[in-house]
Design a protein around this motif. Sequence first.
Motif, mmCIF file in Angstrom:
data_model
loop_
_atom_site.group_PDB
_atom_site.id
_atom_site.type_symbol
_atom_site.label_atom_id
_atom_site.label_comp_id
_atom_site.label_asym_id
_atom_site.label_seq_id
_atom_site.Cartn_x
_atom_site.Cartn_y
_atom_site.Cartn_z
ATOM 1 N N ASP A 8 0.842 -1.201 0.000
ATOM 2 C CA ASP A 8 0.000 0.000 0.000
ATOM 3 C C ASP A 8 0.877 1.251 0.000
ATOM 4 O O ASP A 8 0.643 2.185 -0.761
ATOM 5 C CB ASP A 8 -0.935 -0.007 1.208
ATOM 6 C CG ASP A 8 -1.842 1.199 1.231
ATOM 7 O OD1 ASP A 8 -2.579 1.416 0.241
ATOM 8 O OD2 ASP A 8 -1.818 1.932 2.233
ATOM 9 N N ARG A 12 1.223 4.027 -3.033
ATOM 10 C CA ARG A 12 0.945 5.443 -2.754
ATOM 11 C C ARG A 12 2.199 6.301 -2.868
ATOM 12 O O ARG A 12 2.134 7.514 -2.750
ATOM 13 C CB ARG A 12 0.345 5.604 -1.355
ATOM 14 C CG ARG A 12 -1.072 5.096 -1.241
ATOM 15 C CD ARG A 12 -1.690 5.343 0.134
ATOM 16 N NE ARG A 12 -1.042 4.512 1.154
ATOM 17 C CZ ARG A 12 -0.287 4.969 2.151
ATOM 18 N NH1 ARG A 12 -0.077 6.254 2.297
ATOM 19 N NH2 ARG A 12 0.258 4.148 3.020
ATOM 20 N N GLN A 13 3.341 5.656 -3.118
ATOM 21 C CA GLN A 13 4.647 6.331 -3.167
ATOM 22 C C GLN A 13 4.892 7.100 -1.872
ATOM 23 O O GLN A 13 5.355 8.226 -1.869
ATOM 24 C CB GLN A 13 4.749 7.243 -4.385
ATOM 25 C CG GLN A 13 4.725 6.475 -5.689
ATOM 26 C CD GLN A 13 4.791 7.371 -6.884
ATOM 27 O OE1 GLN A 13 3.904 8.196 -7.098
ATOM 28 N NE2 GLN A 13 5.847 7.223 -7.654
ATOM 29 N N ASP A 14 4.582 6.445 -0.771
ATOM 30 C CA ASP A 14 4.722 7.001 0.570
ATOM 31 C C ASP A 14 6.090 6.601 1.131
ATOM 32 O O ASP A 14 6.251 5.525 1.711
ATOM 33 C CB ASP A 14 3.592 6.476 1.453
ATOM 34 C CG ASP A 14 3.700 6.894 2.900
ATOM 35 O OD1 ASP A 14 4.608 7.675 3.257
ATOM 36 O OD2 ASP A 14 2.863 6.424 3.698
ATOM 37 N N CYS A 47 9.897 6.460 -5.484
ATOM 38 C CA CYS A 47 8.958 7.575 -5.343
ATOM 39 C C CYS A 47 9.143 8.664 -6.396
ATOM 40 O O CYS A 47 8.191 9.349 -6.740
ATOM 41 C CB CYS A 47 9.082 8.177 -3.949
ATOM 42 S SG CYS A 47 8.524 7.033 -2.666
#
Length: 51
Positions: A8, A12-14, A47
Amino acid sequence: MEIRAFWDAVLRQDAEGMRAFFWPDARVDWPNTGERFTVAEFLRANCEYPG
């Protein structure tokens, strides 16, 4: 490790969410390209350069 939470965060490139899954001194190898990344480099690659 909660694999769904990891993916996840990836989707979300978190970066901070992903960072929680790595030891600070971890290295990530990409065998197909021969590259080795620090955690910071791996997060940047995932990211800033999606796809």
